[in-house]
Design an enzyme around this catalytic site. Sequence first.
Site, PDB file in Angstrom:
ATOM      1  NE  ARG A  50      -4.346  -1.468  -0.008  1.00 49.19           N
ATOM      2  CZ  ARG A  50      -4.243  -2.531  -0.314  1.00 49.19           C
ATOM      3  NH1 ARG A  50      -3.379  -2.856  -0.718  1.00 49.19           N
ATOM      4  NH2 ARG A  50      -5.436  -3.351  -0.718  1.00 49.19           N
TER       5      ARG A  50
ATOM      6  CD  GLU B 246      -2.830   2.800  -5.516  1.00 55.56           C
ATOM      7  OE1 GLU B 246      -2.350   3.181  -4.893  1.00 55.56           O
ATOM      8  OE2 GLU B 246      -3.762   1.967  -5.658  1.00 55.56           O
TER       9      GLU B 246
ATOM     10  CG  HIS C 164      -3.394  -0.980  -6.840  1.00 60.01           C
ATOM     11  ND1 HIS C 164      -3.258  -0.480  -5.882  1.00 60.01           N
ATOM     12  CD2 HIS C 164      -2.947  -2.032  -6.135  1.00 60.01           C
ATOM     13  CE1 HIS C 164      -3.728  -1.159  -4.506  1.00 60.01           C
ATOM     14  NE2 HIS C 164      -3.173  -2.100  -4.953  1.00 60.01           N
TER      15      HIS C 164
HETATM   16  C1  GLV Z   1      -4.673  -5.569  -3.414  1.00 57.44           C
HETATM   17  O1  GLV Z   1      -4.169  -4.280  -3.184  1.00 57.44           O
HETATM   18  C2  GLV Z   1      -5.290  -6.545  -2.910  1.00 57.44           C
HETATM   19  O2  GLV Z   1      -5.692  -5.832  -2.026  1.00 57.44           O
HETATM   20  O3  GLV Z   1      -6.454  -7.715  -3.231  1.00 57.44           O
END
Ligand code: GLV
Length: 322
Positions: A236, A265, A283
């Site tokens: 993250r 983001e 991502h």
């Molecule tokens: C992606 O970032 C997730 O948490 O699945």
Amino acid sequence: MRRVLITRKLFPEALALLEDQGVAYEMNEGPPLPKRELLRKVAGVDGLICLLSDRIDREVLEAGKALRVVANVAVGYDNIDVQAASELGIMVTNTPEVLTEATADLTFGLILAVARRIVEGDRLVREGGFKGWELDLLLGAEVHHKTLGIVGFGRIGQAVARRARGFGMEVLYYDPIRRPELERELGAQFVQLKELLSRSDFVSLHLPLTPQTRHLIGREELGLMKPSAFLINVARGPIVDEAALVEALKSGELAGAGLDVFEHEPDVHPELLRMSNVVLTPHIGSAGRETRLRMALMAVENVLAALAGRRPPNLVNPEVWP
Ligand code: GLV
């Protein structure tokens, strides 16, 4: 009839699963729902299927007068106020395990891409800059037999360690919970975070975002890394102080970074966009075709269980289960 709100487009196979069980749904196929719309739409539903980009805060949860379950199509659920959900008796679910291998694959993709300058090479070829083999063209850092520091040794961190063995890497890990039983199997050595940062050629983050991990990697931590080292983040964005990372990259305190996630983001720090020693992806850690389908199906299965009075398989707040 049970009703479910789906905040963004879901795969047809997942929708079919809802239909099979006679659950009605409303799916937003457009851009992300503005908060006002979300508040209005959630008011009339029993279940909510959402993405990690949806902020499901107390206000949204309180607006869901009949809401019994919130199913995040992600393993991380920092976008949901779980404490508020628990207080309101709303179940929250996630999609663990199915995305472990895909995310570990992308981690290695970023390690290789940034160290071996794959993206720079692609740009050079496209721009007509490849004039023939040269001994010193795009020399990069080697990956094999280097030291990889894994911060967060859960499922994904362990899957990254397995891959690292194939590259003959020395693997260090830091996690609040030491895992002696895995150390031999995965050939990983437990060290404290500071030691990991100062010894690793690649530091890769595999932690959830919590109040404790926000800005875990800041100026001081980046300062401990070798000037030849790379930071990889597929976890993250806010785990890293992005402004501090930009400074460290500019001052040469760090050789480069591979980033799949960003602090604000989908915005990316403008200086990162200009750096050739940084590889950026949008991502897509879990974005293998089969994985993303499994995640969507899993979210639906969690909702169906909750609405049928069964315990959802991936309940993250078991305190709400009687
Ligand atoms: C992606 O970032 C997730 O948490 O699945």
